[in-house]
Design a protein around this motif. Structure first.
Motif, PDB file in Angstrom:
ATOM      1  N   LEU A 125      66.739  31.537  84.203  1.00 55.04           N
ATOM      2  CA  LEU A 125      68.072  30.947  84.291  1.00 55.04           C
ATOM      3  C   LEU A 125      69.167  31.999  84.415  1.00 55.04           C
ATOM      4  CD1 LEU A 125      67.778  28.170  81.544  1.00 55.04           C
ATOM      5  CD2 LEU A 125      67.755  27.838  84.022  1.00 55.04           C
ATOM      6  N   LEU A 126      68.991  33.128  83.756  1.00 57.46           N
ATOM      7  CA  LEU A 126      70.047  34.135  83.681  1.00 57.46           C
ATOM      8  C   LEU A 126      69.610  35.453  84.294  1.00 57.46           C
ATOM      9  CD1 LEU A 126      71.300  33.566  80.009  1.00 57.46           C
ATOM     10  CD2 LEU A 126      72.365  32.741  82.122  1.00 57.46           C
ATOM     11  N   HIS A 127      70.585  36.177  84.809  1.00 57.01           N
ATOM     12  CA  HIS A 127      70.360  37.545  85.272  1.00 57.01           C
ATOM     13  C   HIS A 127      69.893  38.388  84.082  1.00 57.01           C
ATOM     14  CE1 HIS A 127      71.464  41.619  86.609  1.00 57.01           C
ATOM     15  NE2 HIS A 127      71.362  41.145  87.838  1.00 57.01           N
ATOM     16  N   PRO A 128      69.038  39.395  84.312  1.00 52.69           N
ATOM     17  CA  PRO A 128      68.567  40.223  83.194  1.00 52.69           C
ATOM     18  C   PRO A 128      69.682  40.795  82.332  1.00 52.69           C
ATOM     19  CG  PRO A 128      67.274  40.691  85.154  1.00 52.69           C
ATOM     20  CD  PRO A 128      68.361  39.746  85.575  1.00 52.69           C
ATOM     21  N   ALA A 129      70.837  41.057  82.907  1.00 54.30           N
ATOM     22  CA  ALA A 129      71.944  41.622  82.132  1.00 54.30           C
ATOM     23  C   ALA A 129      72.511  40.646  81.117  1.00 54.30           C
ATOM     24  CB  ALA A 129      73.061  42.078  83.077  1.00 54.30           C
ATOM     25  N   HIS A 130      72.170  39.361  81.241  1.00 55.26           N
ATOM     26  CA  HIS A 130      72.768  38.343  80.381  1.00 55.26           C
ATOM     27  C   HIS A 130      71.786  37.745  79.381  1.00 55.26           C
ATOM     28  CE1 HIS A 130      75.377  37.827  84.183  1.00 55.26           C
ATOM     29  NE2 HIS A 130      75.970  38.667  83.352  1.00 55.26           N
ATOM     30  N   LEU A 131      70.619  38.350  79.242  1.00 57.08           N
ATOM     31  CA  LEU A 131      69.578  37.745  78.416  1.00 57.08           C
ATOM     32  C   LEU A 131      69.792  37.955  76.922  1.00 57.08           C
ATOM     33  CD1 LEU A 131      66.390  38.529  80.532  1.00 57.08           C
ATOM     34  CD2 LEU A 131      67.616  36.359  80.305  1.00 57.08           C
ATOM     35  N   GLU A 132      70.641  38.891  76.557  1.00 58.03           N
ATOM     36  CA  GLU A 132      70.959  39.126  75.150  1.00 58.03           C
ATOM     37  C   GLU A 132      72.435  38.798  74.918  1.00 58.03           C
ATOM     38  OE1 GLU A 132      68.686  39.907  73.004  1.00 58.03           O
ATOM     39  OE2 GLU A 132      67.065  40.300  74.432  1.00 58.03           O
ATOM     40  N   GLY A 133      72.723  38.289  73.742  1.00 56.35           N
ATOM     41  CA  GLY A 133      74.116  38.077  73.399  1.00 56.35           C
ATOM     42  C   GLY A 133      74.547  36.630  73.433  1.00 56.35           C
ATOM     43  N   PRO A 134      75.856  36.383  73.395  1.00 54.56           N
ATOM     44  CA  PRO A 134      76.376  35.023  73.225  1.00 54.56           C
ATOM     45  C   PRO A 134      76.089  34.098  74.398  1.00 54.56           C
ATOM     46  CG  PRO A 134      78.164  36.596  73.607  1.00 54.56           C
ATOM     47  CD  PRO A 134      76.932  37.398  73.372  1.00 54.56           C
ATOM     48  N   VAL A 177      78.869  26.654  99.801  1.00 61.17           N
ATOM     49  CA  VAL A 177      77.505  26.815  99.297  1.00 61.17           C
ATOM     50  C   VAL A 177      77.428  28.187  98.648  1.00 61.17           C
ATOM     51  CG1 VAL A 177      75.053  26.814  99.847  1.00 61.17           C
ATOM     52  CG2 VAL A 177      76.623  25.361 101.160  1.00 61.17           C
ATOM     53  N   ALA A 178      76.962  28.249  97.400  1.00 63.31           N
ATOM     54  CA  ALA A 178      76.927  29.521  96.690  1.00 63.31           C
ATOM     55  C   ALA A 178      75.695  29.587  95.802  1.00 63.31           C
ATOM     56  CB  ALA A 178      78.193  29.708  95.849  1.00 63.31           C
ATOM     57  N   ALA A 179      75.282  30.815  95.507  1.00 64.93           N
ATOM     58  CA  ALA A 179      74.122  31.028  94.645  1.00 64.93           C
ATOM     59  C   ALA A 179      74.195  32.421  94.052  1.00 64.93           C
ATOM     60  CB  ALA A 179      72.818  30.862  95.416  1.00 64.93           C
ATOM     61  N   GLY A 180      73.596  32.571  92.878  1.00 69.41           N
ATOM     62  CA  GLY A 180      73.434  33.890  92.305  1.00 69.41           C
ATOM     63  C   GLY A 180      72.436  34.698  93.121  1.00 69.41           C
ATOM     64  N   GLU A 181      72.752  35.950  93.365  1.00 69.01           N
ATOM     65  CA  GLU A 181      71.852  36.784  94.160  1.00 69.01           C
ATOM     66  C   GLU A 181      70.482  36.937  93.512  1.00 69.01           C
ATOM     67  OE1 GLU A 181      73.668  40.557  94.979  1.00 69.01           O
ATOM     68  OE2 GLU A 181      74.619  39.822  96.822  1.00 69.01           O
ATOM     69  N   ALA A 182      70.425  36.836  92.174  1.00 69.01           N
ATOM     70  CA  ALA A 182      69.168  37.022  91.458  1.00 69.01           C
ATOM     71  C   ALA A 182      68.567  35.704  90.986  1.00 69.01           C
ATOM     72  CB  ALA A 182      69.392  37.953  90.268  1.00 69.01           C
ATOM     73  N   ASP A 183      68.992  34.584  91.555  1.00 65.82           N
ATOM     74  CA  ASP A 183      68.449  33.282  91.162  1.00 65.82           C
ATOM     75  C   ASP A 183      66.982  33.199  91.569  1.00 65.82           C
ATOM     76  OD1 ASP A 183      67.867  30.642  90.604  1.00 65.82           O
ATOM     77  OD2 ASP A 183      69.641  29.832  91.581  1.00 65.82           O
ATOM     78  N   VAL A 184      66.094  32.981  90.597  1.00 68.23           N
ATOM     79  CA  VAL A 184      64.672  32.843  90.900  1.00 68.23           C
ATOM     80  C   VAL A 184      64.235  31.388  90.921  1.00 68.23           C
ATOM     81  CG1 VAL A 184      64.080  35.133  90.035  1.00 68.23           C
ATOM     82  CG2 VAL A 184      64.008  33.182  88.471  1.00 68.23           C
TER      83      VAL A 184
END
Length: 240
Positions: A125-134, A177-184
């Motif tokens: 769901l989240l980019h690796p940079a966002h996996l920790e924290g609030p 149309v938009a998407a996160g570049e790292a959306d898996v």
């Protein structure tokens, strides 16, 4: 002149928190309304409920499952939609393998405890940079609020969605149309496919984002939506 309605559609296991920053950041241009997509077990029922939220015409934005509902609304009442934004979604139906996996997950959920967004799911769901924290905690909190029964209803609705690729060419409103570049979960190629199918659609890929850019890059998403809301409507009067 009053602001036009803007209906915002959340994704699977998401609630109004998904669009919190856009509701605040767009209030001077539109009247944002976040739809509740937890109550129904088919896209048709979800779309009917959304269409009852406001009278007349409105702008429409959906993320992931919300994009599936948005495409269903375009089929059912496209004349009421004055502009369309699709984030991190797909115009395709489930493959046989994806449907099998979805049914298996639903069966496990019915038999056991609802696990919400697990540590295994969070990296999808989240980019690796966002996996920790609030931010990660807020994503887990949304899933807990949505809960087991609504999760099963949403999965049933997603499972029954049609292939919408044949409908794209009939969409004739300003479309983002938009998407996160790292959306898996719904990779950027699916966004490219949608944008290529809708005449005149604008495509944007958001760096540093996974599947939930409205939370991961709220200012960038708000800026995209502000530009989209400012695109002139052609052939129809502005909503008043």
């Amino acid at each position: 002149m009053p602001c036009p309605p803007l209906i915002l559609l959340p994704g699977l296991l998401c609630d109004a928190r998904l669009w919190r920053d856009q509701v605040a950041g767009l209030a001077d241009l539109a009247e944002p309304v976040v739809a509740d997509l937890t109550l129904d077990s088919s896209l048709e029922e979800m779309a009917a409920r959304v269409l009852s939220l406001v009278p007349g015409r409105f702008a429409l934005a959906g993320l992931s499952m919300g994009g599936y509902v948005a495409l269903e609304i375009m089929r059912r009442a496209g004349e009421r939609v004055e502009r369309l934004a699709l984030f991190d979604t797909s115009a395709r139906a489930d493959t046989e393998e994806a449907a099998r996996q979805r049914r298996g997950l639903m069966s496990l959920t019915r038999r056991g405890a609802f696990r919400g967004v697990t540590p295994r799911l969070l990296p999808r769901l989240l980019h690796p940079a966002h996996l920790e924290g609030p931010l990660a905690a807020e994503v887990r909190g949304m899933a807990e609020r949505v809960g087991r029964d609504a999760f099963l209803r949403q999965q049933e609705a997603i499972l029954g969605r049609p292939d919408s690729r044949g409908d794209l060419a009939r969409i004739a409103v300003p479309t983002l149309v938009a998407a996160g570049e790292a959306d898996v979960l719904t990779p950027p190629d699916l966004a490219r496919e949608i944008a290529a199918g809708i005449p005149g659609a604008a495509l944007h890929l958001l760096p540093g984002c996974g599947h939930l850019p409205s939370m991961e890059a709220p200012e960038a998403v708000t800026a995209l939506l502000r530009d989209w809301l400012a695109v002139p409507l052609q052939g129809v009067p502005e909503a008043t």
